[in-house]
Design a protein around this motif. Structure first.
Motif, PDB file in Angstrom:
ATOM      1  N   THR A   2       0.835  -1.200   0.000  1.00  0.00           N
ATOM      2  CA  THR A   2       0.000   0.000   0.000  1.00  0.00           C
ATOM      3  C   THR A   2       0.870   1.250   0.000  1.00  0.00           C
ATOM      4  O   THR A   2       2.067   1.188   0.346  1.00  0.00           O
ATOM      5  CB  THR A   2      -0.900   0.039   1.251  1.00  0.00           C
ATOM      6  N   LYS A   3       0.270   2.379  -0.352  1.00  0.00           N
ATOM      7  CA  LYS A   3       1.005   3.644  -0.314  1.00  0.00           C
ATOM      8  C   LYS A   3       1.527   3.930   1.088  1.00  0.00           C
ATOM      9  O   LYS A   3       2.647   4.399   1.258  1.00  0.00           O
ATOM     10  CB  LYS A   3       0.104   4.795  -0.773  1.00  0.00           C
ATOM     11  N   GLU A   4       0.694   3.651   2.095  1.00  0.00           N
ATOM     12  CA  GLU A   4       1.089   3.924   3.478  1.00  0.00           C
ATOM     13  C   GLU A   4       2.319   3.102   3.873  1.00  0.00           C
ATOM     14  O   GLU A   4       3.246   3.609   4.503  1.00  0.00           O
ATOM     15  CB  GLU A   4      -0.069   3.641   4.442  1.00  0.00           C
ATOM     16  N   LYS A   5       2.318   1.829   3.484  1.00  0.00           N
ATOM     17  CA  LYS A   5       3.448   0.953   3.812  1.00  0.00           C
ATOM     18  C   LYS A   5       4.701   1.394   3.046  1.00  0.00           C
ATOM     19  O   LYS A   5       5.802   1.450   3.605  1.00  0.00           O
ATOM     20  CB  LYS A   5       3.094  -0.507   3.470  1.00  0.00           C
ATOM     21  N   ARG A   7       5.325   4.393   1.997  1.00  0.00           N
ATOM     22  CA  ARG A   7       5.732   5.666   2.593  1.00  0.00           C
ATOM     23  C   ARG A   7       6.552   5.416   3.862  1.00  0.00           C
ATOM     24  O   ARG A   7       7.644   5.968   4.020  1.00  0.00           O
ATOM     25  CB  ARG A   7       4.506   6.518   2.916  1.00  0.00           C
ATOM     26  N   SER A   8       6.059   4.581   4.758  1.00  0.00           N
ATOM     27  CA  SER A   8       6.777   4.353   6.018  1.00  0.00           C
ATOM     28  C   SER A   8       8.104   3.628   5.778  1.00  0.00           C
ATOM     29  O   SER A   8       9.119   3.950   6.411  1.00  0.00           O
ATOM     30  CB  SER A   8       5.904   3.595   7.022  1.00  0.00           C
ATOM     31  N   THR A   9       8.133   2.696   4.838  1.00  0.00           N
ATOM     32  CA  THR A   9       9.374   2.009   4.485  1.00  0.00           C
ATOM     33  C   THR A   9      10.375   2.998   3.880  1.00  0.00           C
ATOM     34  O   THR A   9      11.565   2.969   4.200  1.00  0.00           O
ATOM     35  CB  THR A   9       9.094   0.864   3.480  1.00  0.00           C
ATOM     36  N   ILE A 134       5.140   8.970  -4.258  1.00  0.00           N
ATOM     37  CA  ILE A 134       4.417   8.938  -2.994  1.00  0.00           C
ATOM     38  C   ILE A 134       5.051  10.012  -2.134  1.00  0.00           C
ATOM     39  O   ILE A 134       6.264   9.998  -1.889  1.00  0.00           O
ATOM     40  CB  ILE A 134       4.524   7.555  -2.308  1.00  0.00           C
ATOM     41  N   PHE A 136       4.099  12.851   1.263  1.00  0.00           N
ATOM     42  CA  PHE A 136       3.849  12.742   2.693  1.00  0.00           C
ATOM     43  C   PHE A 136       2.391  12.457   3.027  1.00  0.00           C
ATOM     44  O   PHE A 136       2.025  12.348   4.191  1.00  0.00           O
ATOM     45  CB  PHE A 136       4.357  14.000   3.403  1.00  0.00           C
ATOM     46  N   GLY A 137       1.543  12.354   2.014  1.00  0.00           N
ATOM     47  CA  GLY A 137       0.187  11.896   2.247  1.00  0.00           C
ATOM     48  C   GLY A 137      -0.879  12.959   2.390  1.00  0.00           C
ATOM     49  O   GLY A 137      -2.051  12.641   2.547  1.00  0.00           O
ATOM     50  N   ASP A 168      -3.616   6.423  -7.917  1.00  0.00           N
ATOM     51  CA  ASP A 168      -5.010   6.838  -7.847  1.00  0.00           C
ATOM     52  C   ASP A 168      -5.284   7.700  -9.064  1.00  0.00           C
ATOM     53  O   ASP A 168      -4.349   8.259  -9.666  1.00  0.00           O
ATOM     54  CB  ASP A 168      -5.259   7.631  -6.559  1.00  0.00           C
TER      55      ASP A 168
END
Length: 184
Positions: A2-5, A7-9, A134, A136-137, A168
């Motif tokens: 996912t984008k969130e994963k 991003r955190s990685t 990606i 910072f969201g 998206d």
């Protein structure tokens, strides 16, 4: 992933660079950007004020000032998720806002319309070779890029490149990627 994963990685990976590695990479990134035809032609440059683990933008800003370019930085409006750019001529025109970000003080700066910005340096954490990113969201740059029609570029380490990014419908790619190895 996912984008969130992703991003955190990606943030974790950026934070692992030693100070020496970071400085060496920034020197290469700056050299590739500041000697480019795209940079030389730009009269007005839009750029964020970097912090912490991000690639340094202060040297780019200061070079722009030295070369007589108009340098403008974003001011975000969280209520609308909008963003506008304002010309800065000194760091004293900045203030600390939410998340400890540095943004322009609108009362001390001049608003710059999107069409006046010749080159926009777009921040990001993870990129693919097509220029999708990606960030910072917050979606601020995605919203801004819809109305921005001139050249875009991002500076990044080659380790920030992956094969594909989940996209998206509102995601827009940057035109150019600048790594320590050169332009993509």
């Amino acid at each position: 992933m996912t984008k969130e994963k992703l991003r955190s990685t990606g943030i974790a990976k950026l934070k692992k660079f030693s100070e020496e590695e970071k400085k060496g990479t920034e020197k290469q990134l700056h050299a590739h950007l500041l000697t480019s035809h795209l940079w030389k032609q730009a009269k007005t440059v839009g750029i964020t004020i970097s912090q912490g683990f991000e690639w340094d933008t202060m040297k780019i800003i200061e070079t722009g000032w030295e070369q007589g370019k108009t340098v403008c930085v974003p001011k975000c409006f969280p209520a609308t998720k909008g963003m506008d750019f304002f010309q800065i001529d000194t760091y004293e025109q900045l203030e600390v806002v939410y998340y400890n970000l540095l943004e322009p003080k609108p009362s001390m700066t001049k608003h710059i319309l999107p069409e006046r910005i010749d080159l926009l340096l777009v921040p990001g954490i993870i990129f693919d070779r097509q220029g999708y990113r990606i960030g910072f969201g917050g979606g601020y740059y995605d919203r801004f890029l819809v109305k921005y029609k001139n050249k875009t570029a991002s500076i990044l380490h080659s380790s920030q490149l992956i094969d594909t990014i989940p996209k998206d419908p509102f995601d827009l790619p940057v035109d150019y990627l600048i790594t320590e190895h050169g332009w993509i």
